[in-house]
Design a protein around this motif. Sequence first.
Motif: not given
Length: 198
Positions: A115-121, A100-106
Amino acid sequence: MKAVPKVNTDGLYIEDTLVDDAFSGVVPFYVEMEPQQPAAPDEAEQEPASEDEQPEETPEPILAGYIVGISVTPGLYRPRFDLEAWKAYKDAESAAKAAYKAEYDQWAALPEEERGEAPVYQAPLQPTLWIEGLTPEEIEEITRPQPQEPTEVDLLKERLAAAEARNEQLAEESTINQFALMELHMMILELKEGGSTA
């Protein structure tokens, strides 16, 4: 304060222990090793060992078990906390957080318009961690109806029933004896009357 279970190193429930309300997770507890006292009084009088001979470290504490911040599942005969499943769950949780952290950082590195929608953990599902510590055969053995020891009331009832049966038997014997006595008395009277007429 709240009560949480303590388990041994195999995960088998030992007892509850009190912890802070905020406690969660699984933490080890240890048995402290006490320093060895001299065995003989002569040893105590000897000079202390030189620095080279003295142990540099105190003995390591021995792992005694774990304090578990997850309530015991009701209905288990001998609750056992599945330590391997807990470790696997914590590894999966760490991997999910890292992903999740890697996806959020990207996502955060992209320009705002892209960006679009923020990733969700998405946390991994927690497995069933409390399992039965007994085998089906052991459960069958302890759940089999056991013959119960008679209570004092039961023993008194048995004695009363036996006494009543004995009283009935004695009453019957008494009645038979009375009839036999009456017959004997009648025979004696007949003999007396027969002897007086002769």
